[in-house]
Design a protein around this motif. Structure first.
Motif, PDB file in Angstrom:
ATOM      1  N   GLU A 191      -2.262   8.299  -8.038  1.00 20.50           N
ATOM      2  CA  GLU A 191      -3.226   7.237  -7.753  1.00 20.50           C
ATOM      3  C   GLU A 191      -4.044   6.917  -8.996  1.00 20.50           C
ATOM      4  OE1 GLU A 191      -5.125   7.559  -3.857  1.00 20.50           O
ATOM      5  OE2 GLU A 191      -6.951   6.827  -4.822  1.00 20.50           O
ATOM      6  N   PHE A 192      -4.218   5.617  -9.228  1.00 22.17           N
ATOM      7  CA  PHE A 192      -4.958   5.148 -10.394  1.00 22.17           C
ATOM      8  C   PHE A 192      -5.997   4.122  -9.978  1.00 22.17           C
ATOM      9  CE2 PHE A 192      -0.742   6.316 -11.800  1.00 22.17           C
ATOM     10  CZ  PHE A 192      -0.952   6.988 -12.989  1.00 22.17           C
ATOM     11  N   LEU A 193      -7.088   4.083 -10.720  1.00 23.81           N
ATOM     12  CA  LEU A 193      -8.051   2.988 -10.615  1.00 23.81           C
ATOM     13  C   LEU A 193      -7.933   2.165 -11.894  1.00 23.81           C
ATOM     14  CD1 LEU A 193     -11.252   4.842  -9.307  1.00 23.81           C
ATOM     15  CD2 LEU A 193      -9.738   3.342  -7.989  1.00 23.81           C
ATOM     16  N   PHE A 194      -8.041   0.847 -11.745  1.00 31.79           N
ATOM     17  CA  PHE A 194      -7.992  -0.052 -12.895  1.00 31.79           C
ATOM     18  C   PHE A 194      -9.181  -0.994 -12.834  1.00 31.79           C
ATOM     19  CE2 PHE A 194      -3.572   1.148 -12.237  1.00 31.79           C
ATOM     20  CZ  PHE A 194      -3.159   1.440 -13.535  1.00 31.79           C
ATOM     21  N   ALA A 195      -9.903  -1.099 -13.929  1.00 29.74           N
ATOM     22  CA  ALA A 195     -11.037  -2.015 -13.995  1.00 29.74           C
ATOM     23  C   ALA A 195     -10.645  -3.237 -14.828  1.00 29.74           C
ATOM     24  CB  ALA A 195     -12.246  -1.322 -14.607  1.00 29.74           C
ATOM     25  N   CYS A 196     -10.852  -4.425 -14.258  1.00 32.35           N
ATOM     26  CA  CYS A 196     -10.522  -5.690 -14.918  1.00 32.35           C
ATOM     27  C   CYS A 196     -11.795  -6.317 -15.483  1.00 32.35           C
ATOM     28  CB  CYS A 196      -9.918  -6.673 -13.931  1.00 32.35           C
ATOM     29  SG  CYS A 196      -8.565  -6.010 -12.969  1.00 32.35           S
ATOM     30  N   GLY A 197     -11.618  -7.280 -16.380  1.00 32.22           N
ATOM     31  CA  GLY A 197     -12.748  -7.915 -17.028  1.00 32.22           C
ATOM     32  C   GLY A 197     -13.478  -8.959 -16.195  1.00 32.22           C
ATOM     33  N   SER A 198     -12.869  -9.406 -15.097  1.00 28.20           N
ATOM     34  CA  SER A 198     -13.510 -10.447 -14.287  1.00 28.20           C
ATOM     35  C   SER A 198     -12.919 -10.441 -12.885  1.00 28.20           C
ATOM     36  CB  SER A 198     -13.284 -11.825 -14.913  1.00 28.20           C
ATOM     37  OG  SER A 198     -11.925 -12.196 -14.796  1.00 28.20           O
ATOM     38  N   ALA A 199     -13.591 -11.120 -11.970  1.00 27.51           N
ATOM     39  CA  ALA A 199     -13.110 -11.232 -10.595  1.00 27.51           C
ATOM     40  C   ALA A 199     -11.778 -11.984 -10.559  1.00 27.51           C
ATOM     41  CB  ALA A 199     -14.147 -11.949  -9.728  1.00 27.51           C
ATOM     42  N   ARG A 200     -11.647 -12.965 -11.435  1.00 27.66           N
ATOM     43  CA  ARG A 200     -10.422 -13.748 -11.504  1.00 27.66           C
ATOM     44  C   ARG A 200      -9.238 -12.873 -11.929  1.00 27.66           C
ATOM     45  NH1 ARG A 200      -8.234 -19.022 -11.981  1.00 27.66           N
ATOM     46  NH2 ARG A 200      -6.037 -18.537 -11.726  1.00 27.66           N
ATOM     47  N   LEU A 201      -9.456 -12.027 -12.943  1.00 22.16           N
ATOM     48  CA  LEU A 201      -8.399 -11.132 -13.399  1.00 22.16           C
ATOM     49  C   LEU A 201      -8.055 -10.104 -12.328  1.00 22.16           C
ATOM     50  CD1 LEU A 201      -9.495 -10.640 -17.110  1.00 22.16           C
ATOM     51  CD2 LEU A 201      -7.427 -11.786 -16.297  1.00 22.16           C
ATOM     52  N   LEU A 202      -9.079  -9.614 -11.633  1.00 29.63           N
ATOM     53  CA  LEU A 202      -8.844  -8.669 -10.532  1.00 29.63           C
ATOM     54  C   LEU A 202      -7.919  -9.310  -9.505  1.00 29.63           C
ATOM     55  CD1 LEU A 202      -9.498  -6.078  -8.895  1.00 29.63           C
ATOM     56  CD2 LEU A 202     -11.480  -7.292  -7.984  1.00 29.63           C
ATOM     57  N   HIS A 203      -8.234 -10.526  -9.123  1.00 30.03           N
ATOM     58  CA  HIS A 203      -7.421 -11.257  -8.148  1.00 30.03           C
ATOM     59  C   HIS A 203      -5.986 -11.408  -8.649  1.00 30.03           C
ATOM     60  CE1 HIS A 203      -5.613 -14.971  -6.592  1.00 30.03           C
ATOM     61  NE2 HIS A 203      -6.113 -14.573  -5.447  1.00 30.03           N
ATOM     62  N   ASP A 204      -5.830 -11.778  -9.916  1.00 27.89           N
ATOM     63  CA  ASP A 204      -4.494 -12.005 -10.478  1.00 27.89           C
ATOM     64  C   ASP A 204      -3.652 -10.727 -10.495  1.00 27.89           C
ATOM     65  OD1 ASP A 204      -5.279 -14.596 -10.844  1.00 27.89           O
ATOM     66  OD2 ASP A 204      -5.462 -14.465 -13.030  1.00 27.89           O
ATOM     67  N   TRP A 205      -4.282  -9.633 -10.937  1.00 26.66           N
ATOM     68  CA  TRP A 205      -3.541  -8.364 -10.992  1.00 26.66           C
ATOM     69  C   TRP A 205      -3.143  -7.899  -9.600  1.00 26.66           C
ATOM     70  CZ3 TRP A 205      -1.107  -5.881 -14.745  1.00 26.66           C
ATOM     71  CH2 TRP A 205      -1.468  -6.123 -16.064  1.00 26.66           C
ATOM     72  N   VAL A 206      -4.079  -7.945  -8.666  1.00 25.30           N
ATOM     73  CA  VAL A 206      -3.774  -7.461  -7.310  1.00 25.30           C
ATOM     74  C   VAL A 206      -2.686  -8.332  -6.673  1.00 25.30           C
ATOM     75  CG1 VAL A 206      -4.696  -7.112  -4.982  1.00 25.30           C
ATOM     76  CG2 VAL A 206      -6.006  -6.349  -6.965  1.00 25.30           C
ATOM     77  N   ALA A 207      -2.763  -9.618  -6.900  1.00 26.81           N
ATOM     78  CA  ALA A 207      -1.746 -10.514  -6.336  1.00 26.81           C
ATOM     79  C   ALA A 207      -0.369 -10.156  -6.876  1.00 26.81           C
ATOM     80  CB  ALA A 207      -2.092 -11.963  -6.655  1.00 26.81           C
ATOM     81  N   LYS A 208      -0.282  -9.906  -8.168  1.00 26.18           N
ATOM     82  CA  LYS A 208       1.008  -9.597  -8.791  1.00 26.18           C
ATOM     83  C   LYS A 208       1.517  -8.214  -8.372  1.00 26.18           C
ATOM     84  CE  LYS A 208       2.174 -13.060 -11.577  1.00 26.18           C
ATOM     85  NZ  LYS A 208       0.975 -13.863 -11.540  1.00 26.18           N
TER      86      LYS A 208
END
Ligand code: I3P
Length: 104
Positions: free
Chosen positions: A83-100
């Motif tokens: 299990e890993f946690l990943f921190a993104c630079g913005s809410a938009r990037l978070l959305h993009d990564w999770v979607a992919k």
């Protein structure tokens, strides 16, 4: 999708609590079913990995609402129990990564 992410490993294979638990920045690249990690974009260009790749087949990717120490964090729970946690630079990037990662 690719870009800089901060990563913290919470558990290793089998769900065993990770011993190295600090946040590290990687240039992350989704290559098919593998999430690959490089020190920077240049190292990606020369295929010089900074950490072993993580298989996302059978992994679950969710927004880590319960993790409150950092903003824009998602969790990747792998098929092998890691299990890993990943921190993104913005809410938009978070959305993009999770979607992919969630709907690969
Ligand atoms: C870890 C580091 C992480 C922290 C983790 C520590 O120490 O401070 O940032 O996670 O806490 O073990 P070190 O750098 O010495 O490895 P958080 O940022 O989530 O608090 P943890 O063991 O409670 O996960």
């Amino acid at each position: 999708i690719e870009g800089y992410l901060k990563r913290k490993q919470e558990a290793g294979c089998g769900g065993k609590r990770a011993t190295v638990r600090s946040w590290r920045t990687y240039y992350a690249v989704l290559c098919g079913q593998l999430l690959c990690f490089f020190r920077d974009q240049q190292d990606f260009g020369s295929s010089k990995a900074a950490a072993p790749p993580v298989a996302i087949l059978n992994a679950r990717c969710t927004v880590a609402d319960d993790y409150t120490k950092r903003a824009h964090v998602f969790r990747l729970a792998c098929g092998d129990g890691a299990e890993f946690l990943f921190a993104c630079g913005s809410a938009r990037l978070l959305h993009d990564w999770v979607a992919k990662l969630a709907f690969h």
